[in-house]
Design a protein around this motif. Structure first.
Motif, PDB file in Angstrom:
ATOM      1  N   VAL A  68      33.989  47.475  63.062  1.00  0.00           N
ATOM      2  CA  VAL A  68      34.175  46.026  63.149  1.00  0.00           C
ATOM      3  C   VAL A  68      32.936  45.392  62.504  1.00  0.00           C
ATOM      4  N   GLY A  69      33.129  44.562  61.497  1.00  0.00           N
ATOM      5  CA  GLY A  69      31.994  44.024  60.730  1.00  0.00           C
ATOM      6  C   GLY A  69      31.497  45.001  59.668  1.00  0.00           C
ATOM      7  N   GLY A  70      32.141  46.138  59.549  1.00  0.00           N
ATOM      8  CA  GLY A  70      31.733  47.160  58.582  1.00  0.00           C
ATOM      9  C   GLY A  70      32.736  47.278  57.447  1.00  0.00           C
ATOM     10  N   TYR A  71      33.069  48.504  57.081  1.00  0.00           N
ATOM     11  CA  TYR A  71      33.995  48.722  55.964  1.00  0.00           C
ATOM     12  C   TYR A  71      34.735  50.041  56.156  1.00  0.00           C
ATOM     13  N   ASN A  72      35.631  50.357  55.207  1.00  0.00           N
ATOM     14  CA  ASN A  72      36.474  51.549  55.337  1.00  0.00           C
ATOM     15  C   ASN A  72      35.715  52.823  54.966  1.00  0.00           C
ATOM     16  N   ALA A  73      34.617  53.066  55.660  1.00  0.00           N
ATOM     17  CA  ALA A  73      33.753  54.214  55.374  1.00  0.00           C
ATOM     18  C   ALA A  73      34.498  55.543  55.529  1.00  0.00           C
ATOM     19  N   TRP A  74      35.511  55.575  56.399  1.00  0.00           N
ATOM     20  CA  TRP A  74      36.209  56.832  56.687  1.00  0.00           C
ATOM     21  C   TRP A  74      36.958  57.397  55.484  1.00  0.00           C
ATOM     22  N   ASP A  75      37.288  56.555  54.514  1.00  0.00           N
ATOM     23  CA  ASP A  75      38.055  57.018  53.356  1.00  0.00           C
ATOM     24  C   ASP A  75      37.232  57.008  52.068  1.00  0.00           C
ATOM     25  N   GLU A  76      35.923  56.805  52.203  1.00  0.00           N
ATOM     26  CA  GLU A  76      35.047  56.721  51.033  1.00  0.00           C
ATOM     27  C   GLU A  76      35.131  58.008  50.195  1.00  0.00           C
ATOM     28  N   HIS A  77      35.140  59.149  50.891  1.00  0.00           N
ATOM     29  CA  HIS A  77      35.077  60.447  50.185  1.00  0.00           C
ATOM     30  C   HIS A  77      36.361  60.779  49.434  1.00  0.00           C
ATOM     31  N   ILE A  78      37.460  60.072  49.716  1.00  0.00           N
ATOM     32  CA  ILE A  78      38.688  60.390  48.964  1.00  0.00           C
ATOM     33  C   ILE A  78      38.990  59.334  47.896  1.00  0.00           C
TER      34      ILE A  78
END
Ligand SMILES: [Zn+2]
Length: 251
Positions: A117-127
């Motif tokens: 929340v207040g961040g970004y879609n870091a979980w999919d950065e590597h793909i």
């Protein structure tokens, strides 16, 4: 087939009893990223989204959050309804979808990744999914204050069936607890990241006290479906308004 042929007569309410109910699944509402971005098809343009909601409204559908849909899914209410859901809590949904939902009088559920929340879609950065901001706490609260629902989608957007159950349990429970802290209201709806689940994961969501959970399994909801394994209809960038309507009334 025309829209009228697809949906029938909206005045015959009794014909809706026991009818399967569609739950639409959106992710991002924004200008489409350039090819060949991964999962590009999961972004729907603001213009298409506005057209789709206007179509549904004109055809007599009421778009509802999962919380508002509950009486129709498992209770006594009948009507021409459709669930509207967004995964991941993207800021572009706040910017582009929220004004449209307000203008047509629909409610929707957005499933937040509590650690972003207040961040970004870091979980999919590597793909290779392009950077996209998530709503801030203030935006999320505004979403809720306008009558829309906040659901949980874990802390870090993990593949829940691929991690040890204690880790999955912590991700499920902590996401709910931290959203409740931020909102000051109950959070009762859950979405499995990537649609990844197992009987163990389903039971962990049940133990955590969630009333409903949505999957990425395709289909419409039938009266006797497990409320923790609700199917949805994916809306893709390429779907026309008639294609969306077909997903609402078939399958
Ligand atoms: Zn997700």
């Amino acid at each position: 087939m025309s829209a009228a042929e697809l949906i029938g007569d909206p005045k015959i309410d009794k014909s809706r009893m026991g009818m399967p109910i569609p739950i639409l699944m959106y992710h991002q509402i924004d200008v489409l990223p350039p090819r060949p971005a991964a999962y590009r098809y999961l972004t729907v343009s603001p213009k298409s989204f506005a057209r789709q909601m206007t179509w549904l409204k004109r055809l007599g559908f009421q778009g509802l959050s999962i919380r508002d849909l509950m009486p129709y899914l498992f209770g006594s209410k009948t009507g021409r309804v459709v669930g509207i859901t967004f995964d991941d809590g993207y800021r572009n949904v706040y910017e582009h979808a929220l004004p449209v939902l307000q203008s047509v009088g629909f409610t929707a559920t957005n499933y937040f990744v509590s650690g972003q929340v207040g961040g970004y879609n870091a979980w999919d950065e590597h793909i290779g999914i392009p950077y996209s901001s998530c709503m801030t706490k203030t935006e999320m609260r505004e979403w809720a204050s306008l009558g829309h629902e906040i659901g949980a989608h874990t802390v870090d957007h993990l593949w829940l069936a691929q991690v040890d159950p204690p880790i999955a349990r912590r991700q499920i429970n902590e996401s709910r607890d931290s959203l409740v802290d931020m909102l000051g209201q109950a959070v009762t709806s859950f979405s499995y990241p990537y649609g990844d689940l197992s009987p163990v994961v389903r039971d962990l969501v049940s133990e955590a006290g969630f009333s409903t959970a949505v999957t990425t399994r395709r289909g419409r909801v039938r009266a006797h479906d497990d409320r923790l394994l609700l199917p949805r209809r994916i809306i893709r960038a390429s779907d026309s308004s008639l294609g969306l309507l077909r997903k609402c009334v078939t399958g």
